[in-house]
Design a protein around this motif. Sequence first.
Motif, PDB file in Angstrom:
ATOM      1  N   TRP A   1     -23.567 -14.434 -42.807  1.00 10.81           N
ATOM      2  CA  TRP A   1     -23.232 -13.614 -43.983  1.00 10.81           C
ATOM      3  C   TRP A   1     -22.668 -14.516 -45.082  1.00 10.81           C
ATOM      4  O   TRP A   1     -21.676 -15.221 -44.867  1.00 10.81           O
ATOM      5  CB  TRP A   1     -22.211 -12.556 -43.603  1.00 10.81           C
TER       6      TRP A   1
ATOM      7  N   PRO B   1     -19.860  -8.478 -41.442  1.00 10.07           N
ATOM      8  CA  PRO B   1     -19.372  -8.352 -40.067  1.00 10.07           C
ATOM      9  C   PRO B   1     -17.846  -8.419 -40.052  1.00 10.07           C
ATOM     10  O   PRO B   1     -17.239  -9.118 -40.876  1.00 10.07           O
ATOM     11  CB  PRO B   1     -19.992  -9.566 -39.362  1.00 10.07           C
TER      12      PRO B   1
ATOM     13  N   SER C   1     -15.975 -14.878 -34.360  1.00  9.96           N
ATOM     14  CA  SER C   1     -15.551 -14.059 -35.497  1.00  9.96           C
ATOM     15  C   SER C   1     -14.032 -14.090 -35.692  1.00  9.96           C
ATOM     16  O   SER C   1     -13.508 -13.388 -36.554  1.00  9.96           O
ATOM     17  CB  SER C   1     -16.000 -12.605 -35.285  1.00  9.96           C
TER      18      SER C   1
END
Length: 457
Positions: A168, A179, A229
């Motif tokens: 992204w 996300p 993440s």
Amino acid sequence: MLPSRDPHDRPAELAVLADADRRAQDYVAAIGSRPVYPSVHAREALSGFDEELSAAGHDERSTIALLDELGSAAAVESNGARYFGFVVGATLPVAAAADRLVLAWDNTASTPLGSPATSAIEAIAARWVVEVLDLPRDSAVGFSTSAGAGTVAILATARQHVLAQLGWDVARRGLTGAPPVRVVASELAHVVVRKALRVLGFGSDLVEWVRTDEYGRIDPDALPAVDASTIVILQAGEVNTGEFDPFEPIMQKVRASAGWIHVDGAFGLWARASRLRPLTDGIDRADSWTVDGHKWLNTPYDSAVSIVRNRDAANAALHSDATYAPSTDDAQKNLTLEFSRRARGIPIWAALRTLGRDGVAELVENSTATATRIADGLRGAGYTVLNRVVLNQVLARAGSAEETARIVAAAQASGHTWFGATVWRGEPAFRISVSSWRTRAEDADALVELLAGLARA
């Protein structure tokens, strides 16, 4: 009123600068002879600044005189030997002098085009910072206003990098639909970390706050599983206890899988430049670090450092070239939040050049030894010392919450010292921070004698 109708009237310009410099020198010469915290009378006299904005203006010399006569009297002597609040170092003379000279240059310090001098000197300062802290030598180094501003810049960089790894492009597509990015941090994370997360839109309810042990360190067993993440935020120098998160076991657990690891080391990171380096073992495996110059390096306020291992990531998030102001990727405006900026790295350069490696180590080690001396004295005077005193912080309380509050208030009002109240594990306490190059053993003993007398009273 303009300084002079004649821009070539150098004598008038130099006269007002000389007057201010004389007053500044008088202030420094009197350090130790005035109350550490200003009197009620001095604080009330600040009402003298409450003037109507005049149409014609005032004489320059009268402005400087007012600033000195009312302002200096109500200034806190944080530049002295007996100020123990907020982990603030007294400015080294060479750092103060360098700042004054740079102010005379009056250059923008954003790019080499704006000032070849500031750009060249800050580049050297950046190199020396990572050398003395023994961090990756090719890191991007930004000189910002504070560790708070540096944390905003670094966490923005971290989020952009994490999202890029997830496919992204936040710089182009923004955050809508991106996300989710997780944040894992200590339950005792400093308020500037919490503020940075809030400013960047990481809701505090969504941050995964990790349990800490009795010393204020993250418990590695309490860390959740992390993935690409996740941004993990660790701490070098807990604000009350001075403790360090156990970096080695934490790194063994999360380094391979975390998307980014940041270390908030506003004052504790300097331990790495001293015999206390083992406290920081494993810290070099992080992705970014923040540290203040105006704490243990004893530079003026508004002087901090943000360090990012991945230069490309820092530049991608913070790049701010314009058609009228192109520059190199390592220009300071491309590594910090500020476009228009002063040369904050030059006082750091002056301090490091003058101190050398041994001088930086001596600053840290002397402060730590002095803190230990204070803690021993407080125990002898009947106080409960709540921390292990691994660094420069002494966390203590008297016999009760009421007694603790009374003693703190009396010490602050005495004029002989200043330190602040705090809360530790839900109970009132006070925090003594030893950071000044001026503080000596006799200052520690005077503080203990004062507090022993207040306890007896």
